[in-house]
Design a protein around this motif. Sequence first.
Motif, short mmCIF file in Angstrom:
data_model
loop_
_atom_site.label_atom_id
_atom_site.label_comp_id
_atom_site.label_asym_id
_atom_site.label_seq_id
_atom_site.Cartn_x
_atom_site.Cartn_y
_atom_site.Cartn_z
N ILE A 1 0.84 -1.20 0.00
CA ILE A 1 0.00 0.00 0.00
C ILE A 1 0.88 1.25 0.00
O ILE A 1 1.56 1.56 0.99
N PHE A 2 0.92 1.92 -1.14
CA PHE A 2 1.69 3.15 -1.32
C PHE A 2 0.78 4.36 -1.19
O PHE A 2 -0.45 4.24 -1.32
N PRO A 3 1.35 5.54 -0.98
CA PRO A 3 0.52 6.75 -0.93
C PRO A 3 -0.34 6.93 -2.19
O PRO A 3 -1.46 7.43 -2.11
N GLN A 4 0.18 6.47 -3.34
CA GLN A 4 -0.54 6.67 -4.60
C GLN A 4 -1.45 5.48 -4.97
O GLN A 4 -2.10 5.50 -6.01
N GLY A 5 -1.49 4.44 -4.11
CA GLY A 5 -2.36 3.30 -4.40
C GLY A 5 -1.73 1.98 -4.01
O GLY A 5 -0.59 1.93 -3.52
N SER A 6 -2.47 0.88 -4.22
CA SER A 6 -2.01 -0.45 -3.84
C SER A 6 -1.51 -1.23 -5.06
O SER A 6 -2.06 -1.13 -6.15
N GLY B 1 7.22 0.71 -9.23
CA GLY B 1 6.71 -0.54 -8.69
C GLY B 1 7.57 -1.74 -9.03
O GLY B 1 8.44 -1.69 -9.90
N ALA B 2 7.29 -2.84 -8.33
CA ALA B 2 8.07 -4.07 -8.49
C ALA B 2 7.61 -4.92 -9.66
O ALA B 2 8.37 -5.72 -10.19
N CYS B 3 6.34 -4.75 -10.05
CA CYS B 3 5.77 -5.58 -11.11
C CYS B 3 5.14 -4.70 -12.20
O CYS B 3 3.93 -4.75 -12.45
N PRO B 4 5.95 -3.86 -12.85
CA PRO B 4 5.39 -2.98 -13.89
C PRO B 4 5.01 -3.77 -15.14
O PRO B 4 5.51 -4.87 -15.37
N ASP B 5 4.13 -3.19 -15.91
CA ASP B 5 3.72 -3.83 -17.16
C ASP B 5 4.80 -3.61 -18.22
O ASP B 5 5.19 -2.47 -18.49
N TYR B 6 5.33 -4.68 -18.76
CA TYR B 6 6.32 -4.57 -19.85
C TYR B 6 6.34 -5.89 -20.62
O TYR B 6 5.84 -6.91 -20.14
N ASP B 7 6.91 -5.85 -21.82
CA ASP B 7 7.07 -7.10 -22.55
C ASP B 7 8.56 -7.40 -22.73
O ASP B 7 9.41 -6.54 -22.49
N ARG B 8 8.84 -8.61 -23.13
CA ARG B 8 10.23 -9.07 -23.24
C ARG B 8 11.03 -8.22 -24.22
O ARG B 8 12.21 -7.92 -23.99
N LYS B 9 10.40 -7.82 -25.31
CA LYS B 9 11.09 -7.03 -26.33
C LYS B 9 11.59 -5.70 -25.75
O LYS B 9 12.71 -5.27 -26.03
#
Length: 300
Positions: free
Chosen positions: A18-23, A281-289
Amino acid sequence: MINENPYVVSFGEVLWDIFPQGSKAGGAPFNAAYNIYKSGTDVKMLSRIGNDELGEKLLEQIKGWGITTDYIQIDHKHPTSTVIAKIDEHNEATYDIVNHVAWDYIEFLPEHEELISNAEAFVFGSLSARNKKTKQTLFKLLEFAKLKIFDVNFRPPFIDIDLIKELLHKADIVKMNKAEMKQIMQFLSEEYKSEDESAAYIQNHFGIREIVLTKGSKGARYFVENHNYGFTAVPITVVDTVGSGDAFLSGFISKRIQNKNAEEIMTEAISLGAFITSKAGACPDYDRKEFEVFKSKNFI
């Protein structure tokens, strides 16, 4: 026999940071699992959540990422874990970790023997074993693992010296940062003199084959039996450091289970750790490329 569908098992806490800007979904073992999966390696997360709204949302999030939730247990007594995360002016995170949550009560099930025995690697930390129940489960699982990777990942006040020593004795590979290395030497009543001497002492004392030492902006070291390798950090603009060590470990594991050479293993580890640090964040949205482009700019 070669496993036609190689996978890694990551054991321990899944939770909401839980961060100040959201979970955001998190927990060191899950952060590692997320980025191992992003590397193209199948991963099984073995954990436990509460039978509550936060747990439902967590399962939905994990499934949405394409990661199996088959081994995430549902607890009808204890709640889904939450952690209050704070980011300081140096972009460093501190955590207030709630006690007696679902992952403190992970149960050992008969199906786990085959699951762990067939995994290319079993990844675990010390925080998940703060409670007797999950500790008992962890120690049973370690009996079946063929490659045991211990992410030290100290989280005060949940630092049990005797537990740390037990887990070090059982590990094949240990990942730690420099502060943790110094603290382990202190636990052993030994003076810290240098990285090389401390790594050698810890390896010999506990019978550990490999130690991975992370040093943030100063790079990383890789100690393999009587050999050691040094690697410089990738220069980046830090967004936040949440999960950077977990991402580093993910990169390491993805190449280590393929038996790549030290340079290839550590290039992947350092690159992925830096890549995640350059994002929120620890789990950002990204792809392998996207990651491969990032890596190629720093390692030609």
